[in-house]
Design an enzyme around this catalytic site. Structure first.
Site, PDB file in Angstrom:
ATOM      1  N   ASP A 298       5.885  -0.840 -15.638  1.00 56.26           N
ATOM      2  CA  ASP A 298       5.458  -0.700 -14.249  1.00 56.26           C
ATOM      3  C   ASP A 298       6.174   0.472 -13.575  1.00 56.26           C
ATOM      4  OD1 ASP A 298       3.874  -1.379 -12.086  1.00 56.26           O
ATOM      5  OD2 ASP A 298       5.226  -2.926 -11.321  1.00 56.26           O
TER       6      ASP A 298
ATOM      7  N   ALA B  73       6.837 -12.297  -4.698  1.00 63.31           N
ATOM      8  CA  ALA B  73       8.205 -12.496  -4.206  1.00 63.31           C
ATOM      9  C   ALA B  73       8.444 -11.748  -2.908  1.00 63.31           C
ATOM     10  CB  ALA B  73       9.209 -12.049  -5.267  1.00 63.31           C
TER      11      ALA B  73
ATOM     12  N   LEU C 213      12.871  -6.673   3.425  1.00 66.16           N
ATOM     13  CA  LEU C 213      12.590  -5.296   3.026  1.00 66.16           C
ATOM     14  C   LEU C 213      11.160  -5.122   2.543  1.00 66.16           C
ATOM     15  CD1 LEU C 213      15.883  -4.488   1.059  1.00 66.16           C
ATOM     16  CD2 LEU C 213      15.312  -3.888   3.427  1.00 66.16           C
TER      17      LEU C 213
END
Length: 345
Positions: A135, A25, A19
């Site tokens: 964030d 990551a 995705l």
């Protein structure tokens, strides 16, 4: 250890689709063989798995995710057996707010307010758990078909109930410059008011299609945010409700002390903007201000404009008086003698 790919299996999960991939990551859609459910796995890059401090931060993200439970926050899952570092989460069939803004640029006032309220409600819950997200940005907000939202990614969240972690390699990734508060840019950890700044910036962009600062590169942007005041939303959207502009400008004030004291205070004003009409608003210099009539935001800015206009008017009047005085002075204003007949002047 190589990077994972679609088709790989990790414990009870089979990766089906990549995705997204960030600097830290990879995010995969996966199938849970135990339940048959579709889930999402966040898998750190192999070169980071051996870093002790990164492991601690990744573990902290997992601990936060397993501790919190709110309908507007993506839910963390517990695998039956875990043989490596990864975070399993519920799969949410939604579209990121960023993708929506790329298509539409701006959102209607009511929809933008509704999203800001939902985000603030979730943050109010998080702050009650002593967690600061740090964030909040369109990329980390999913819009569901029902109109509800889901907040994701606690990779740099601050857990005030846990001991402090320090890792210099993370310094360049602690937030997104456009949404980072000035204190984050200055290297401080931030607190609730850091999330308040991000919500204000989020609402600013949803309404105007722009951000409070324009700069040619991230370094210039970060410098501006620590030394300059933000541009008012009315610069891009003259028809904005002045009360809504007041709320936004208070949320994104450069100094944390000049912002809302808590996300609950911001949430109350978002639900009822009329509250902002009576409440004193702190400007970037700490000065108390109020919004009046259609005054585009801060009274301080309006007063400055009036003073400038008065100064210009005074200069014009002074120039007129000097001209008038010269016009009637014995040697400065008398008409020139007529030329003799038959001669050109």
């Amino acid at each position: 250890m190589r990077e994972p790919a679609a088709g790989d299996s990790i414990d009870q999960y089979q990766l089906t689709e990549l995705l997204a991939r960030s600097g830290m990551a990879s995010i995969f859609k996966a199938r849970d063989a135990a339940s048959g459910d579709t889930v999402v796995l966040k898998i750190p890059h192999p070169q980071l798995e051996s870093d002790v401090v990164f492991y601690q931060r990744f573990k902290r993200e997992e601990d936060i995710g397993l501790r919190i439970d709110h309908p507007a926050i993506v839910k963390m899952l517990r695998p039956g057996n875990k043989t490596r570092m990864y975070l399993p989460m519920e799969f949410v069939d939604g579209v990121s707010l960023r993708a929506t803004l790329q298509q539409r640029k701006t959102l209607p006032r009511e929809q933008a307010l509704d999203i800001a309220i939902q985000v603030s409600e979730a943050l109010d819950y998080l702050h009650g758990q002593r967690v600061v997200h740090r964030d909040i940005k369109p990329e980390n907000i999913l819009l569901l078909p029902s109109g509800r939202i889901k907040i994701l990614d606690f990779g740099i969240a601050l857990d005030e109930s846990a001991r402090r972690l320090t890792w210099f390699k993370l310094s360049s990734t602690l937030g997104t410059p456009d949404y980072m508060a000035p204190e984050q840019i200055a290297g401080r950890r931030g607190d609730e008011r850091t999330d308040i700044y991000a919500v204000g910036t989020l609402l600013y962009e949803m309404l105007t299609g722009n951000l409070p600062f324009e700069a040619p590169h991230p370094q210039a942007l970060m410098r501006m945010k620590t030394t300059s005041d933000p541009r008012a939303p009315s610069y891009y959207l003259p028809a904005i409700d002045p009360l809504l502009e007041t709320i936004i400008m208070r949320a994104i004030a450069r100094a944390p002390r000049d912002r809302y004291a808590s996300i609950a205070d911001l949430l109350a004003d978002l639900r009822d903007p009329q509250r902002a009409a009576a409440a004193p608003v702190a400007g970037a210099d700490g000065e108390s201000a109020r919004v009046v009539g259609r005054g585009r935001g801060w009274m301080r800015r309006s007063r400055s404009r009036k003073m400038a206009a008065m100064a210009v008017a005074s200069l014009v009047l002074l120039a007129f008086l000097v001209w008038l005085s010269a016009r009637h002075s014995p040697d400065g204003g008398a008409p020139a003698p007529a030329a003799p007949a038959g001669q050109n002047p």
